[in-house]
Design a protein around this motif. Structure first.
Motif, mmCIF file in Angstrom:
data_model
loop_
_atom_site.group_PDB
_atom_site.id
_atom_site.type_symbol
_atom_site.label_atom_id
_atom_site.label_comp_id
_atom_site.label_asym_id
_atom_site.label_seq_id
_atom_site.Cartn_x
_atom_site.Cartn_y
_atom_site.Cartn_z
ATOM 1 N N ALA A 136 0.833 -1.206 0.000
ATOM 2 C CA ALA A 136 0.000 0.000 0.000
ATOM 3 C C ALA A 136 0.870 1.260 0.000
ATOM 4 N N ILE A 137 1.973 1.243 0.750
ATOM 5 C CA ILE A 137 2.899 2.376 0.737
ATOM 6 C C ILE A 137 3.508 2.529 -0.650
ATOM 7 N N ARG A 138 3.877 1.422 -1.247
ATOM 8 C CA ARG A 138 4.470 1.430 -2.587
ATOM 9 C C ARG A 138 3.520 2.075 -3.603
ATOM 10 N N GLN A 139 2.230 1.834 -3.446
ATOM 11 C CA GLN A 139 1.242 2.395 -4.364
ATOM 12 C C GLN A 139 0.925 3.855 -4.066
ATOM 13 N N ALA A 140 1.073 4.271 -2.798
ATOM 14 C CA ALA A 140 0.671 5.620 -2.404
ATOM 15 C C ALA A 140 1.805 6.635 -2.486
ATOM 16 N N VAL A 141 3.051 6.165 -2.412
ATOM 17 C CA VAL A 141 4.210 7.059 -2.338
ATOM 18 C C VAL A 141 5.156 6.736 -3.484
ATOM 19 N N PRO A 142 5.632 7.743 -4.216
ATOM 20 C CA PRO A 142 6.601 7.494 -5.295
ATOM 21 C C PRO A 142 7.989 7.228 -4.729
ATOM 22 N N LEU A 143 8.227 5.995 -4.334
ATOM 23 C CA LEU A 143 9.489 5.628 -3.693
ATOM 24 C C LEU A 143 10.639 5.704 -4.685
ATOM 25 N N ASN A 144 11.815 6.057 -4.160
ATOM 26 C CA ASN A 144 13.020 6.009 -4.990
ATOM 27 C C ASN A 144 14.235 5.833 -4.107
ATOM 28 N N ARG A 145 15.338 5.417 -4.718
ATOM 29 C CA ARG A 145 16.545 5.076 -3.963
ATOM 30 C C ARG A 145 17.246 6.297 -3.373
ATOM 31 N N GLY A 146 16.743 7.485 -3.657
ATOM 32 C CA GLY A 146 17.296 8.680 -3.042
ATOM 33 C C GLY A 146 16.593 9.072 -1.754
ATOM 34 N N MET A 147 15.535 8.348 -1.397
ATOM 35 C CA MET A 147 14.738 8.713 -0.222
ATOM 36 C C MET A 147 15.312 8.125 1.056
ATOM 37 N N THR A 148 15.459 8.981 2.068
ATOM 38 C CA THR A 148 15.811 8.495 3.402
ATOM 39 C C THR A 148 14.524 8.192 4.155
ATOM 40 N N ALA A 149 14.544 7.130 4.965
ATOM 41 C CA ALA A 149 13.319 6.680 5.622
ATOM 42 C C ALA A 149 13.569 6.347 7.079
ATOM 43 N N LEU A 150 12.549 6.559 7.890
ATOM 44 C CA LEU A 150 12.519 6.135 9.286
ATOM 45 C C LEU A 150 11.362 5.164 9.449
ATOM 46 N N ASP A 151 11.655 3.962 9.938
ATOM 47 C CA ASP A 151 10.628 3.001 10.306
ATOM 48 C C ASP A 151 10.552 3.015 11.818
ATOM 49 N N TYR A 152 9.527 3.699 12.361
ATOM 50 C CA TYR A 152 9.421 3.869 13.805
ATOM 51 C C TYR A 152 8.522 2.788 14.390
ATOM 52 N N GLY A 173 11.193 -5.660 11.435
ATOM 53 C CA GLY A 173 11.427 -5.149 10.089
ATOM 54 C C GLY A 173 10.513 -5.703 9.017
ATOM 55 N N LEU A 174 9.365 -6.243 9.422
ATOM 56 C CA LEU A 174 8.475 -6.862 8.431
ATOM 57 C C LEU A 174 7.855 -5.855 7.470
ATOM 58 N N LEU A 175 7.918 -4.571 7.813
ATOM 59 C CA LEU A 175 7.460 -3.534 6.884
ATOM 60 C C LEU A 175 8.590 -3.051 5.993
ATOM 61 N N SER A 176 9.754 -2.801 6.559
ATOM 62 C CA SER A 176 10.846 -2.181 5.796
ATOM 63 C C SER A 176 11.601 -3.142 4.885
ATOM 64 N N PHE A 177 11.757 -4.391 5.308
ATOM 65 C CA PHE A 177 12.538 -5.301 4.464
ATOM 66 C C PHE A 177 11.936 -5.470 3.070
ATOM 67 N N PRO A 178 10.608 -5.518 2.923
ATOM 68 C CA PRO A 178 10.062 -5.603 1.564
ATOM 69 C C PRO A 178 10.316 -4.350 0.724
ATOM 70 N N LEU A 179 10.623 -3.219 1.372
ATOM 71 C CA LEU A 179 10.810 -1.958 0.661
ATOM 72 C C LEU A 179 12.274 -1.548 0.539
ATOM 73 N N LYS A 180 13.183 -2.343 1.075
ATOM 74 C CA LYS A 180 14.575 -1.906 1.194
ATOM 75 C C LYS A 180 15.243 -1.638 -0.145
ATOM 76 N N ASP A 181 14.855 -2.323 -1.192
ATOM 77 C CA ASP A 181 15.487 -2.128 -2.499
ATOM 78 C C ASP A 181 14.910 -0.939 -3.259
ATOM 79 N N GLU A 182 13.864 -0.314 -2.695
ATOM 80 C CA GLU A 182 13.221 0.829 -3.342
ATOM 81 C C GLU A 182 13.475 2.138 -2.610
ATOM 82 N N LEU A 183 14.289 2.086 -1.543
ATOM 83 C CA LEU A 183 14.580 3.258 -0.732
ATOM 84 C C LEU A 183 16.083 3.416 -0.560
ATOM 85 N N GLY A 184 16.474 4.607 -0.090
ATOM 86 C CA GLY A 184 17.868 4.832 0.269
ATOM 87 C C GLY A 184 18.108 4.369 1.700
ATOM 88 N N ALA A 185 18.766 5.189 2.495
ATOM 89 C CA ALA A 185 19.077 4.817 3.869
ATOM 90 C C ALA A 185 17.806 4.715 4.702
#
Length: 215
Positions: free
Chosen positions: A36-52, A57-69
């Protein structure tokens, strides 16, 4: 919802960390929210992210290749130990961990393009304060993605756990706008079925997306 719940002791989650990923419901929920995040947000490898409240890590690991740090933050050291082991096992280079409770600890000095949190907000005592902190931690134009329970009758956790009983979407939208967020949107991404003495009850999980638009 209750006005001032107490957070669950980190020891509660420490004790569950090693078995957390064994639960197929948790894994499926993480994948659905990530999609759902992938569909709602234009993710890219330049984006820094905080998973609070990252848990294992069950949310972030699926997105790790589409985000930066990605900063993986949680108050549970046990959960972060599992994250560190998964980072090492998978050779992930863009994830770091930090033991953090934003209600008690200083906020990180860095700023993020994306803050995401899954099933964490109802454990945070002061909703307005955490939304304000999230706003301050985002770069202008940054995205906030919150996945949590719709308002429920308190039976999800039961009376022994003092947490918010989910959230009314209109009220949470108002609070997000009050904290400075714009373009607040909701979608239902998952439903959790729990068995009670009275039968099966479904608990919908929403994804709220919003943006910090000010300079």
């Amino acid at each position: 919802m209750t006005t001032q719940p107490t957070q669950l002791d980190a020891a509660h989650f420490d004790s569950k960390a090693r078995q957390w990923d064994d639960n197929p419901l948790f894994r499926e929920r993480g994948l659905k929210i990530a999609d759902a995040i992938r569909q709602a947000v234009p993710l890219n490898r330049g984006m820094t992210a905080l998973d609070y409240g990252c848990g294992t890590g069950l949310l972030s690991f699926p997105l790790k290749d589409e985000l930066g740090a990605i900063l993986m933050a949680d108050s549970s050291g046990g959960m972060l130990e599992v994250v560190d082991e998964k980072i090492a096992a998978q050779g992930v280079t863009n994830m770091t961990t930090l033991q953090l409770d934003l209600m008690a600890d200083p906020a990180p000095t860095q700023r993020f393009d994306l803050i995401m949190t899954a099933m964490t907000l109802h454990h945070v005592p002061d909703t307005d304060r955490i939304l304000s902190i999230f706003h301050d931690l985002l770069n202008p134009g940054g995205y906030l993605c919150i996945a949590d329970l719709d308002q429920e009758d308190g039976s999800f956790h039961g009376p022994e756990v003092d947490v918010h009983h989910g959230f009314d979407r209109a009220e949470l939208s108002r609070r997000a706008a009050q904290a400075g967020f714009a373009a607040v949107q909701f979608q239902t991404v998952f439903s959790i079925a729990k068995e009670h003495d009275s039968g099966t009850q479904d608990y919908p999980v929403f994804l709220m997306t919003a943006r910090r638009e000010d300079a």
